[in-house]
Design a protein around this motif. Structure first.
Motif, PDB file in Angstrom:
ATOM      1  N   GLY A  55       0.798  -1.216   0.000  1.00 19.45           N
ATOM      2  CA  GLY A  55       0.000   0.000   0.000  1.00 19.45           C
ATOM      3  C   GLY A  55       0.830   1.265   0.000  1.00 19.45           C
ATOM      4  N   ASP A  56       2.159   1.142   0.182  1.00 16.38           N
ATOM      5  CA  ASP A  56       3.041   2.316   0.164  1.00 16.38           C
ATOM      6  C   ASP A  56       3.179   2.843  -1.261  1.00 16.38           C
ATOM      7  N   PRO A  57       3.415   4.163  -1.406  1.00 16.89           N
ATOM      8  CA  PRO A  57       3.702   4.704  -2.747  1.00 16.89           C
ATOM      9  C   PRO A  57       4.908   3.973  -3.340  1.00 16.89           C
ATOM     10  N   TYR A  58       4.874   3.709  -4.639  1.00 16.75           N
ATOM     11  CA  TYR A  58       5.926   2.895  -5.251  1.00 16.75           C
ATOM     12  C   TYR A  58       7.299   3.550  -5.129  1.00 16.75           C
ATOM     13  N   ILE A  59       7.362   4.877  -5.101  1.00 18.02           N
ATOM     14  CA  ILE A  59       8.641   5.594  -5.078  1.00 18.02           C
ATOM     15  C   ILE A  59       9.469   5.213  -3.846  1.00 18.02           C
ATOM     16  N   VAL A  60       8.804   4.686  -2.797  1.00 20.89           N
ATOM     17  CA  VAL A  60       9.524   4.269  -1.596  1.00 20.89           C
ATOM     18  C   VAL A  60      10.574   3.209  -1.939  1.00 20.89           C
ATOM     19  N   HIS A  61      10.257   2.343  -2.901  1.00 22.44           N
ATOM     20  CA  HIS A  61      11.195   1.265  -3.257  1.00 22.44           C
ATOM     21  C   HIS A  61      12.446   1.790  -3.962  1.00 22.44           C
ATOM     22  N   PRO A  62      12.345   2.528  -5.082  1.00 27.79           N
ATOM     23  CA  PRO A  62      13.578   3.041  -5.704  1.00 27.79           C
ATOM     24  C   PRO A  62      14.367   3.967  -4.787  1.00 27.79           C
ATOM     25  N   LEU A  63      13.680   4.686  -3.896  1.00 29.74           N
ATOM     26  CA  LEU A  63      14.387   5.533  -2.933  1.00 29.74           C
ATOM     27  C   LEU A  63      15.222   4.667  -1.984  1.00 29.74           C
ATOM     28  N   ALA A  64      14.649   3.553  -1.528  1.00 27.51           N
ATOM     29  CA  ALA A  64      15.381   2.644  -0.635  1.00 27.51           C
ATOM     30  C   ALA A  64      16.562   2.002  -1.359  1.00 27.51           C
ATOM     31  N   VAL A  65      16.373   1.639  -2.628  1.00 22.32           N
ATOM     32  CA  VAL A  65      17.457   1.040  -3.419  1.00 22.32           C
ATOM     33  C   VAL A  65      18.608   2.029  -3.563  1.00 22.32           C
ATOM     34  N   ALA A  66      18.281   3.278  -3.883  1.00 23.85           N
ATOM     35  CA  ALA A  66      19.320   4.306  -4.016  1.00 23.85           C
ATOM     36  C   ALA A  66      20.051   4.522  -2.693  1.00 23.85           C
ATOM     37  N   ASN A  67      19.312   4.467  -1.596  1.00 23.27           N
ATOM     38  CA  ASN A  67      19.928   4.660  -0.280  1.00 23.27           C
ATOM     39  C   ASN A  67      20.902   3.526   0.042  1.00 23.27           C
ATOM     40  N   LEU A  68      20.524   2.287  -0.293  1.00 21.92           N
ATOM     41  CA  LEU A  68      21.413   1.143  -0.083  1.00 21.92           C
ATOM     42  C   LEU A  68      22.688   1.290  -0.909  1.00 21.92           C
ATOM     43  N   LEU A  69      22.544   1.741  -2.139  1.00 19.95           N
ATOM     44  CA  LEU A  69      23.709   1.924  -3.006  1.00 19.95           C
ATOM     45  C   LEU A  69      24.636   2.992  -2.441  1.00 19.95           C
ATOM     46  N   ARG A  70      24.069   4.052  -1.900  1.00 18.32           N
ATOM     47  CA  ARG A  70      24.906   5.092  -1.302  1.00 18.32           C
ATOM     48  C   ARG A  70      25.641   4.556  -0.082  1.00 18.32           C
ATOM     49  N   GLU A  71      24.988   3.698   0.713  1.00 17.71           N
ATOM     50  CA  GLU A  71      25.604   3.144   1.918  1.00 17.71           C
ATOM     51  C   GLU A  71      26.841   2.312   1.607  1.00 17.71           C
ATOM     52  N   ILE A  72      26.860   1.622   0.462  1.00 18.37           N
ATOM     53  CA  ILE A  72      28.029   0.806   0.133  1.00 18.37           C
ATOM     54  C   ILE A  72      29.051   1.572  -0.699  1.00 18.37           C
ATOM     55  N   GLY A  73      28.836   2.883  -0.863  1.00 22.54           N
ATOM     56  CA  GLY A  73      29.832   3.702  -1.526  1.00 22.54           C
ATOM     57  C   GLY A  73      29.737   3.759  -3.032  1.00 22.54           C
ATOM     58  N   ALA A  74      28.568   3.452  -3.592  1.00 20.60           N
ATOM     59  CA  ALA A  74      28.411   3.506  -5.048  1.00 20.60           C
ATOM     60  C   ALA A  74      28.484   4.952  -5.541  1.00 20.60           C
ATOM     61  N   SER A  75      28.835   5.119  -6.796  1.00 15.30           N
ATOM     62  CA  SER A  75      29.002   6.450  -7.385  1.00 15.30           C
ATOM     63  C   SER A  75      27.640   7.084  -7.692  1.00 15.30           C
ATOM     64  N   PRO A  76      27.590   8.408  -7.923  1.00 16.56           N
ATOM     65  CA  PRO A  76      26.310   9.092  -8.207  1.00 16.56           C
ATOM     66  C   PRO A  76      25.551   8.495  -9.391  1.00 16.56           C
ATOM     67  N   LYS A  77      26.259   8.071 -10.436  1.00 13.34           N
ATOM     68  CA  LYS A  77      25.554   7.512 -11.601  1.00 13.34           C
ATOM     69  C   LYS A  77      24.890   6.177 -11.258  1.00 13.34           C
ATOM     70  N   VAL A  78      25.526   5.394 -10.398  1.00  9.67           N
ATOM     71  CA  VAL A  78      24.918   4.129  -9.971  1.00  9.67           C
ATOM     72  C   VAL A  78      23.709   4.412  -9.082  1.00  9.67           C
ATOM     73  N   ILE A  79      23.836   5.399  -8.195  1.00  7.42           N
ATOM     74  CA  ILE A  79      22.703   5.764  -7.334  1.00  7.42           C
ATOM     75  C   ILE A  79      21.543   6.291  -8.181  1.00  7.42           C
ATOM     76  N   ALA A  80      21.856   7.082  -9.211  1.00 10.27           N
ATOM     77  CA  ALA A  80      20.811   7.575 -10.121  1.00 10.27           C
ATOM     78  C   ALA A  80      20.102   6.412 -10.802  1.00 10.27           C
ATOM     79  N   ALA A  81      20.881   5.386 -11.218  1.00 14.36           N
ATOM     80  CA  ALA A  81      20.272   4.190 -11.826  1.00 14.36           C
ATOM     81  C   ALA A  81      19.392   3.473 -10.813  1.00 14.36           C
ATOM     82  N   GLY A  82      19.763   3.547  -9.519  1.00 17.10           N
ATOM     83  CA  GLY A  82      18.918   2.956  -8.478  1.00 17.10           C
ATOM     84  C   GLY A  82      17.560   3.638  -8.403  1.00 17.10           C
ATOM     85  N   PHE A  83      17.540   4.970  -8.518  1.00 18.15           N
ATOM     86  CA  PHE A  83      16.262   5.693  -8.551  1.00 18.15           C
ATOM     87  C   PHE A  83      15.410   5.264  -9.749  1.00 18.15           C
ATOM     88  N   LEU A  84      16.071   5.014 -10.883  1.00 16.53           N
ATOM     89  CA  LEU A  84      15.360   4.826 -12.154  1.00 16.53           C
ATOM     90  C   LEU A  84      15.242   3.371 -12.586  1.00 16.53           C
TER      91      LEU A  84
END
Length: 756
Positions: free
Chosen positions: A68-97
């Protein structure tokens, strides 16, 4: 760029206008974004992250997850996980998208225009195949994994996005039905957790394993969790005493800058060790361990000396992963000692090694942000190169076989052996000299004649052990033997052997594949069928480039006639949406070539009867004994108007037939000139393993023997039973065929039976 309400002049909303909780780092990106952010391909890192999040928010607006959560919660969480492991901005952007192409109307072309080819390439790599109908979930899973591994070979960062996506999905499975939870958890354990391990991302691996463990074995999970919680205070007290003692000894040795701490083992790791060693929880001593982080390499070995001087080391439990790193790049010293009257595991490493242990490939990129990183020749990714090489060379449509091989490759431990020059080569556990030869080079494997292991001549089937020095003896006249398939351990070696066979026998296998189609579809119009668009699509569906490749694969046994015909029916249906699905082989032939008339194989029967003494009477070969040329035969007159039945003279049914109904007959000695073949049934009992049927079919194909039917019965913990109906010219060919199959290592027994 994208119109909408409550926009600032630069086209990005204020952080509070998104209506969901945002992490601080993203808020900072949204607040400082410059006006130029509305343009394509933002080069500033914060602008890139702000734009990619905003676009994902707009595209997913109105979509909701099963919770029931808005779908954007999922790509936001994926991007956050990528940032936590030190991924680059382009990888984090791909996580959003990562889900926008699959779940919204935007195309990859538009995405590339907005964010460049790197971000769009990463998104494409994790996007499932759309617009293609798969007949079952196994085929869909196999094809999507093929696509992902090929994308990883081009840019290894693809897998970071996929693993982050899978981890958040595993964290939020509660809203799905139980059967879907089980399926996703099983796939996570078999594919994604081992993949995280292969890439050294320990933080993802441990959590993926524990989340899958919780769903797949809930009772055992709760039991171990309770055991860990119950004994926590006692364990923490004991560890604290050990830590203080070691800290004092390390300081006295001259080491000043170091960290020492206790860490709990993850629950799945404890349970796996209990299963592997057949022990109860209280018998597993390393449910917690000590980790010592020292400033440099020299300090690692100094700290090890202090540990061994303070506590008694347990023989055979020391491992130097610094001198000989794991394939995923992991480095550390491991030892086990008796501390405070109980065994305890100690790991020693530098801060850089610790980063690699936690974050794997994300901790030490070998490229700059503006590059286009690929697997290249980096040794740690050799397993991925081999896997991609195999799937491109094999072109197999056996999806179960492909998935099994992936799981084996990701899970299997490795042995490390040395070339004569002292170079280290990592191989799958159980590998032989043949696997080693093909790991060095295809031509070394193809011309392998013998091997020396530790300066001693050994059989090619000898299994290699850690530390072996291996030398391959080659000669230009040597070539692969199909017997090698019975003992090689790596998919690379197995498929290079098959590849050599297919290339060297290509004309034969193409002709054989054509004969199989002729038998079921008829000769007339077959040329039109082979050049049709539908057949080309079938070849593509089977991961083959041309219809000639399709015929070769069919003749070789890599795909079955049943698979080809089923896919051909579907392709015809897709091309002719207003017509019904062709149900019969006759209809397939007519649908593809309207001018062709179906020709029954019976019309091409030989003019000369293979049986002499019948004088034009109708006859059939007895299914009870399926006689072959070269065997003594006898005819029996059937009751009613059913013609003559031909039996072997030693057939058990002959004794029940009165002599007055028996006719003397014999085989036509000129039969061979007509190339007539007769059906015979074989029952083969084999060790149940993946690929054993394909290996048997390959041997039959090598002898140009057609298999008209193959059925396999399996029971857990028991040998498999294979029933084959094959077409032979004579009893002599039958004897050679039985001997050839019986010689295989996996075959327990083989017998001729009546036709079913």
């Amino acid at each position: 760029m994208f119109a909408g309400p409550q926009l600032r002049s630069d086209g990005i909303k204020l952080p509070e206008d998104y209506g969901i909780e945002l992490p601080e780092w993203l808020i900072n990106c949204l607040e400082v974004v410059p006006p130029a952010v509305g343009e394509c391909c933002p080069t500033d890192s914060k602008a890139l992250l702000a734009c990619s999040f905003d676009l994902a928010f707009r595209l997913h607006k109105g979509q909701f997850r099963a919770s029931g959560d808005p779908y954007i919660v999922h790509p936001l969480a994926v991007a956050n996980l990528l940032r936590e492991i030190g991924a680059s901005p382009k990888v984090i952007a791909a996580g959003f998208l990562h889900d926008v192409v699959e779940d919204t109307s935007i195309t990859l072309e538009l995405l590339e225009g907005y964010f460049g080819n790197e971000v769009s390439g990463l998104v494409e790599g994790v996007t499932k195949l759309g617009g293609i109908h798969f007949p079952n979930r196994t085929e869909a899973q196999a094809e999507n994994l093929r696509k992902m591994f090929l994308a990883m070979a081009r840019d290894i960062r693809v897998v970071l996005v996929k693993l982050a996506d899978r981890l958040h999905n595993m964290r939020t499975l509660d809203s799905l039905q139980a059967d879907k939870q089980q399926r996703i958890a099983q796939e996570t354990r078999e594919i994604y957790a081992p993949l995280a391990n292969r890439l050294g991302i320990g933080r993802f691996k441990w959590e993926l394993e524990d989340l899958a463990f919780k769903l797949l074995e809930p009772d055992q999970y709760r039991e171990i969790q309770q055991e860990v919680v119950t004994k926590r205070s006692e364990r923490e007290k004991r560890l604290a005493q050990t830590v203080e003692l070691l800290r004092e000894r390390l300081q006295n040795s001259g080491l000043k800058k170091f960290e020492i701490s206790g860490r709990p083992k993850h629950l799945f790791g404890i349970w796996s060790k209990m299963q592997r060693q057949d022990k109860a929880f209280h018998e597993i001593y390393d449910v917690a361990a000590l980790r010592i982080i020292v400033p440099n390499l020299e300090s690692c070995y100094r700290a090890l000396a202090v540990v061994h001087d303070t506590f008694r080391p347990i023989p055979g439990r020391f491992k130097d992963y610094i001198g000989l790193p794991k394939p995923n790049g992991y480095q550390s010293l491991h030892t086990a000692v008796i501390g405070r009257h109980r065994p305890i595991e100690v790991q020693i490493r530098t801060p850089e090694m610790h980063q690699v242990a936690e974050f794997g490939i994300a901790a030490h990129w070998k490229y700059k942000e503006g590059g286009s990183p690929a697997v290249g020749n980096t040794e740690k990714f050799s397993w991925l190169r081999q896997l991609v090489d195999w799937q491109q060379e094999e072109n197999s449509s056996d999806h179960n076989d492909y998935l099994s091989s992936i799981k084996e490759d990701l899970f299997d431990e490795e042995v490390f052996v040395f070339t004569p020059k002292g170079d280290v080569v990592g191989l799958r556990k159980g590998s032989t000299a043949i696997d080693f030869a093909y790991r060095i080079h295809s031509e070394v494997g193809n011309h392998c004649y013998g091997t020396r292991i530790n300066d001693k001549l050994c059989p090619l089937a000898t299994k290699l052990n850690n530390g072996d020095f291996v030398e391959i003896i080659t000669t230009n006249t040597a070539h692969p033997s199909l017997d090698w398939l019975n003992f090689v351990a790596t998919p690379t070696a197995r498929n290079r052997i098959r590849q050599w066979y297919k290339v060297s026998h290509r004309d034969e296998t193409i002709q054989r594949g054509k004969e199989l189609l002729e038998r079921d579809l008829g000769r007339k119009g077959l040329d039109s069928l082979l050049t049709s668009e539908a057949m080309k699509k079938v070849a593509e569906r089977c991961n083959l480039k041309t219809t000639e490749d399709l015929l070769a694969a069919l003749g070789f046994g890599a795909i079955t006639l049943h698979q080809v015909l089923n896919r051909l029916r579907e392709e015809i249906r897709l091309q002719n949406m207003n017509t019904h699905i062709p149900e019969t082989n006759n209809e397939i032939a007519k649908q593809v070539s309207t001018n062709a008339e179906y020709a029954s194989p019976k019309e091409s029967s030989v003019k000369t009867s293979p049986i002499l003494g019948l004088e034009g009477l109708d006859y059939r070969l007895g299914g009870c004994c399926s006689p072959l040329p070269g065997e003594e035969i006898i005819g029996t007159v059937a009751l009613g108007n059913h013609g003559i039945t031909i039996h072997r003279q030693n057939c058990a049914n002959i004794s029940n037939i009165p002599s007055v109904r028996q006719l003397p007959v014999k085989w036509n000695e000129e039969l061979s000139s007509h190339d007539t073949k007769f059906s015979t049934q074989l029952k083969i009992e084999v060790i149940d393993r993946v690929g054993v049927l394909k290996d048997i079919l390959m041997r039959l194909s090598d002898s140009s023997i057609n298999v008209s039917d193959a059925r396999v019965q399996t029971s857990y913990g028991k040998p498999a039973c294979i029933d084959l109906r094959i077409e032979l010219k004579s009893s002599a060919q039958l004897a050679m065929t039985i001997n050839k199959i019986r010689a295989m290592a996996d075959v327990i027994d083989i017998a001729r039976t009546g036709l079913s």
